[in-house]
Motif scaffolding. Structure first.
Motif, short mmCIF file in Angstrom:
data_model
loop_
_atom_site.label_atom_id
_atom_site.label_comp_id
_atom_site.label_asym_id
_atom_site.label_seq_id
_atom_site.Cartn_x
_atom_site.Cartn_y
_atom_site.Cartn_z
N ILE A 1 2.44 13.56 0.81
CA ILE A 1 1.10 13.02 0.55
C ILE A 1 0.18 13.32 1.74
O ILE A 1 -0.99 13.71 1.57
N ALA A 2 0.70 13.15 2.94
CA ALA A 2 -0.10 13.40 4.14
C ALA A 2 -0.52 14.86 4.21
O ALA A 2 -1.68 15.19 4.54
N ARG B 1 -4.49 5.01 -0.73
CA ARG B 1 -3.60 3.92 -0.31
C ARG B 1 -2.85 4.28 0.97
O ARG B 1 -2.62 3.43 1.83
N LEU B 2 -2.48 5.57 1.12
CA LEU B 2 -1.80 5.97 2.35
C LEU B 2 -2.73 5.85 3.55
O LEU B 2 -2.31 5.43 4.64
N LEU B 3 -3.98 6.18 3.36
CA LEU B 3 -4.94 6.03 4.46
C LEU B 3 -5.09 4.55 4.84
O LEU B 3 -5.19 4.21 6.03
N ASP B 4 -5.10 3.66 3.82
CA ASP B 4 -5.14 2.22 4.12
C ASP B 4 -3.94 1.80 4.96
O ASP B 4 -4.07 1.08 5.95
N ALA B 5 -2.76 2.26 4.53
CA ALA B 5 -1.52 1.87 5.20
C ALA B 5 -1.48 2.38 6.64
O ALA B 5 -1.11 1.64 7.55
N ALA C 1 0.83 -1.21 0.00
CA ALA C 1 0.00 0.00 0.00
C ALA C 1 0.86 1.26 0.00
O ALA C 1 0.58 2.21 -0.74
N THR C 2 1.90 1.28 0.80
CA THR C 2 2.77 2.47 0.81
C THR C 2 3.55 2.60 -0.49
O THR C 2 3.73 3.71 -1.01
N GLY C 3 4.01 1.48 -1.05
CA GLY C 3 4.70 1.54 -2.34
C GLY C 3 3.80 2.07 -3.43
O GLY C 3 4.20 2.90 -4.26
N LEU C 4 2.55 1.60 -3.45
CA LEU C 4 1.58 2.11 -4.43
C LEU C 4 1.35 3.60 -4.24
O LEU C 4 1.30 4.37 -5.21
N ALA C 5 1.19 4.03 -2.97
CA ALA C 5 0.94 5.45 -2.71
C ALA C 5 2.09 6.31 -3.25
O ALA C 5 1.85 7.36 -3.87
#
Length: 874
Positions: A773-774, A744-748, A725-729
């Motif tokens: 991103i955050a 994706r970052l929220l998922d991670a 998830a972090t790699g995708l973000a």
């Protein structure tokens, strides 16, 4: 244990006070021919060392100690017993799983952490070939910490290479010249023996005739006590003195003595069996009363031996056939007592290889189950060709031992030989239990070699046929449990039946229990349940500590996993302590997942100490291990870690090369073992995401990455899901897919919060991009309070534990003098040696070491050297 000092031992202050010099030396050599009292003097030194508050370890060697592995195994057990007490057999079991070529390092690390001084006495070193002594003890002597004092006692010269790196003032040599009784000591000995009627001339003659040789003096005193008035003067040779002594003994005692000389040790029941008497204890008491060259071997006064010089003289008086007959009698008696080691040793001394094979076959599997397989493999080396035609049961026990020693090739060779023999006997059908035992060994070898699914299938087939073999049954259960873990079959994983607990003695289940707990804890860890994993690993540590008598491998396995958990939770001090204490043992005796997790953890801890540019030491160690164990998955984990390190160091070419190697490994796995390719696919995908996120010309397949993330979610592999998830973000952000990146970052961050694995985000090579991103996401409407709090922690002013060290700015600042001291520590120099080389006082060296320990956050010299090398400080 040190031999008990006999009654009437004469105090010799000029020699006993040498303990003061021994306390300042790292190596002492006590060398003299037989009969000069080496062991007696050494035991006196041992008592003096104990009185000074030191620890004493004692090991008496013999011809059977013909391999470095055996020597180091016993030396390690002796040292551990000296510090912690316990039974010798249990300590040997505890240490048997560790490849002995690494025991010296483990011993040095252990001693370096202790405050007490330790005196290790190695008696009768002349029994061991010079090359074996060098291979076993070179590192131990060269890198001995200040609190270790080695005392070698023997008849020949110690190999010069063993003290080639020892300063002259750190070496003490005591030879026959110093051990000889002088005239005053000879007079004192005679007076102490109650022989006051010796004329001065006869005293002088006696001293000259014996030349101060203690054995000759003792024989002379025994003769003088029994000499009739007016008898001729004493014989002047030791052989003559001993013959004269034996001729004057009561007839029954003279007849019984040679039978005791047939064995190296005896107790009262064995004395009765060999000598044909009814009162073995009375016989021993009479020998002690006469001080007839008898030595106690234990503090409980159960086991005794005759002085080697006297024993050999008595053996020469026996006919060869009679000596062999007595040895066979002793071997049979030892076998009845289930004392297999002495039974086998006595049988081999008598040339009775058939009985030796029979007894080894009888006890071999029990030795494997108790962890004594190192001794079993040593017997195999000693017998060599004589075990080629060994019984099938013994061949399989040897195969189990080879597999446990991480020698899959040797185990498979023995399995092949066993299957061939079964076929020749017409016993290769599925109704034969040995057929299934062969399958069981192979299933364990497959699991150790990281073929979990294949090993699990084979173990499942074997299980119904081996329920009457509890230890094998438990091993199969663990193999099946591992296969379910590898395939994320969590329902089957949790439905596994517990290990059997009868009818074997409890100690034979300890390995099975601790390994099962490690597998259960690893399962919780992969699913992101760190608190549950921690509880399970701590239970494994408790079990190993309470019932394993400090077994290093059993303690290291849960400790290694626990270090990885503590690190991911951000508890870096705890992780560092567990890592440094267990990394060496885990590399030697751990299975792949434990090794991989602890190597990565150790590298990242080193990176935090001195910047990511230094992360190479543990990676190189791991690469060598991956090659020797044939563990491509470990190689893949280390390649991903190299990608991370290279990106942090801005080494684009190396990162791309490692990513290509990961792709190559995946292709090979797809061709050879497609069912085991998923871990390689995940690691290759993760490497590609990291490279593209860092701006390298590497195009990641986002569709495949999303499919893999979804599969990890369905498999409940939360750690893998966080990584993907972090790699995708990161890649989506780089491709201006900002909405997808935020999702994706929220998922991670949600997964990180539920698991507590906050360090996973901090360690990302593009961590600063996550902050970007955050920051963008926090401007997006619709976020709930929890999501905002999670994203806020990624910003530079968030929790300090999520901040990454600035690249190129080491967190450790050593002075040039401290670096120089560290370099000398890494070379194995003592404080005294460093003080001489640097021209400063030893107290100043201690002050430097204290500062170094504080800056590196370590507890010992060995840890400091490892940490400094890994951090690129030296």
């Amino acid at each position: 244990m040190p031999p008990r000092r006999g009654r009437g031992t004469l105090p010799r202050p000029r020699l006993e006070q040498l303990i003061e010099r021994i306390a300042e030396c790292s190596l002492t050599v006590l060398k003299a021919p037989p009969g000069f009292g080496k062991s007696t003097l050494a035991s006196t030194w041992a008592e003096a060392a104990l009185a000074r508050g030191a620890r004493v370890a004692w090991l008496t060697l013999d011809e059977a100690d013909a391999s470095p592995e055996r020597l180091l195994l016993y030396a390690a057990a002796a040292i551990q017993r000296g510090f912690d007490g316990g039974e010798e057999a249990s300590l040997l079991n505890d240490l048997a799983l560790i490849p002995a070529q690494h025991l010296a390092t483990l011993l040095l690390n252990d001693l370096d952490r202790r405050q007490e001084h330790c005196y290790l006495f190695l008696d009768d070193y002349h029994c061991v070939p010079a090359e074996t002594l060098i291979a076993a003890f070179d590192s131990l002597i060269r890198f001995a910490p200040d609190n270790l004092h080695l005392v070698f006692c023997g008849r020949s010269d110690l190999p010069s290479s063993l003290f080639a790196h020892t300063y002259s003032d750190a070496l003490l040599e005591v030879d026959a010249g110093e051990l000889r009784f002088d005239l005053d000591e000879t007079r004192d000995l005679i007076l102490r023996a109650g022989l006051e009627g010796i004329e001065p001339a006869e005293l002088l003659d006696l001293h000259h005739a014996t030349e101060g040789w203690i054995a000759a003096l003792r024989a002379s005193l025994l003769n003088l006590r029994q000499r009739p008035a007016g008898s001729p003067r004493l014989a002047k040779s030791i052989t003559g003195l001993l013959d004269e002594l034996l001729n004057r003994l009561p007839g029954e005692l003279a007849r019984q003595l040679p039978s005791l000389a047939a064995v190296d040790k005896f107790n009262a029941p064995l004395a009765e069996h060999l000598a044909g008497c009814t009162d073995g204890q009375g016989l021993i008491a009479e020998l002690e009363r006469l001080q007839l060259f008898i030595t106690g071997l234990d503090q409980s006064a159960e086991w005794f031996s005759l002085h080697p010089l006297f024993r050999e003289h008595l053996r020469r008086r026996l006919q060869p056939d009679e000596l062999d007959r007595l040895r066979r009698m002793a071997a049979g008696w030892f076998a009845l007592q289930r004392n297999w080691m002495d039974a086998v040793r006595s049988a081999l001394a008598a040339g009775d290889t058939d009985s030796a094979r029979e007894w080894i076959a009888h006890c071999a599997m029990g030795m494997v189950e108790r962890g004594d397989f190192m001794i079993l493999l040593d017997w195999q080396r000693q017998l060599q060709d004589r075990l080629l035609q060994c019984p099938l049961e013994l061949k399989l026990a040897l195969a189990w031992a080879a597999a446990l020693a991480m020698s899959g090739e040797s185990a498979r060779q023995l399995i092949t030989e066993a299957r061939t023999e079964l076929a020749q006997l017409g016993r290769d059908g599925e109704q034969d239990p040995l057929h299934w035992e062969c399958q069981a060994i192979e299933s364990m070898v497959l699991a150790i070699e990281d073929h979990g699914e294949a090993g699990g299938r084979m173990a499942t087939n074997c299980l119904p046929h081996l329920i009457d073999r509890p230890w094998i049954y438990n091993t199969l259960l663990n193999v099946i449990c591992y296969s379910h873990l590898c395939a994320s079959r969590w329902e089957a994983f949790y439905a596994m039946q517990p290990n059997l607990k009868g009818p074997l003695e409890h100690g034979r289940y300890l390995f099975n229990q601790v390994y099962r707990l490690c597998l259960m804890g690893l399962g919780e860890m992969l699913q992101g349940r760190f608190s549950q994993a921690t509880a399970i690993f701590e239970e494994g540590l408790r079990l190993a500590g309470e019932q394993g008598l400090g077994h290093p491998v059993l303690k290291a396995l849960p400790s290694g996993f626990l270090a990885a958990v503590r690190y991911q939770q951000g508890k870096l001090d705890d992780a560092a302590k567990l890592s440094f204490e267990n990394i060496e043992i885990v590399k030697l005796g751990g299975f792949l997942d434990c090794v991989a997790g602890l190597l990565v953890t150790s590298n990242r801890l080193s990176s935090r100490n001195a910047g990511p540019h230094s992360v190479r030491h543990f990676l190189e160690e791991g690469e060598r291990l991956a090659q020797s164990r044939r563990w491509p998955r470990l190689h893949a984990h280390l390649l991903l870690e190299r990608i991370r390190a290279s990106l942090l160091e801005h080494k684009a070419a190396e990162a791309l090369a490692c990513a290509q190697q990961l792709d190559n490994l995946l292709e090979v796995q797809l061709r050879t073992s497609p069912e085991e390719a998923d871990p390689f696919r995940l690691l290759a995908c993760q490497g590609a995401l990291w490279c593209e996120a860092a701006g390298l010309p590497r195009h990641a397949d986002l569709e495949q990455a999303e499919l893999l993330r979804g599969q990890a979610q369905r498999d409940n592999r939360r750690l893998v899901e966080i990584h993907l998830a972090t790699g995708l973000a990161l890649v989506q952000w780089r491709r201006n897919l900002h909405g997808d990146a935020v999702a994706r970052l929220l998922d991670a961050t949600q997964l990180v919060e539920s698991s507590g694995a906050r360090q996973l985000l901090t360690d990302l090579p593009a961590y600063q991009t996550l902050a970007d991103i955050a920051a963008h996401a926090l401007q997006t409407p619709g976020l709930n309070q929890q999501q905002q709090a999670r994203l806020q922690r990624l910003l530079p002013d968030g929790d300090s534990r999520t901040q990454q060290p600035t690249l190129g700015q080491p967190a450790i600042a050593l002075t040039s003098k401290e670096r120089h001291v560290l370099e000398l520590v890494a070379q194995g120099k003592s404080n005294k040696e460093m003080a001489k080389l640097l021209g400063i006082a030893p107290e100043t060296i201690k002050s430097h070491m204290k500062n170094i320990f504080s800056k590196l956050q370590v507890d010992s010299r060995a840890q400091a050297a490892v940490a400094a090398k890994a951090a690129g400080l030296i």
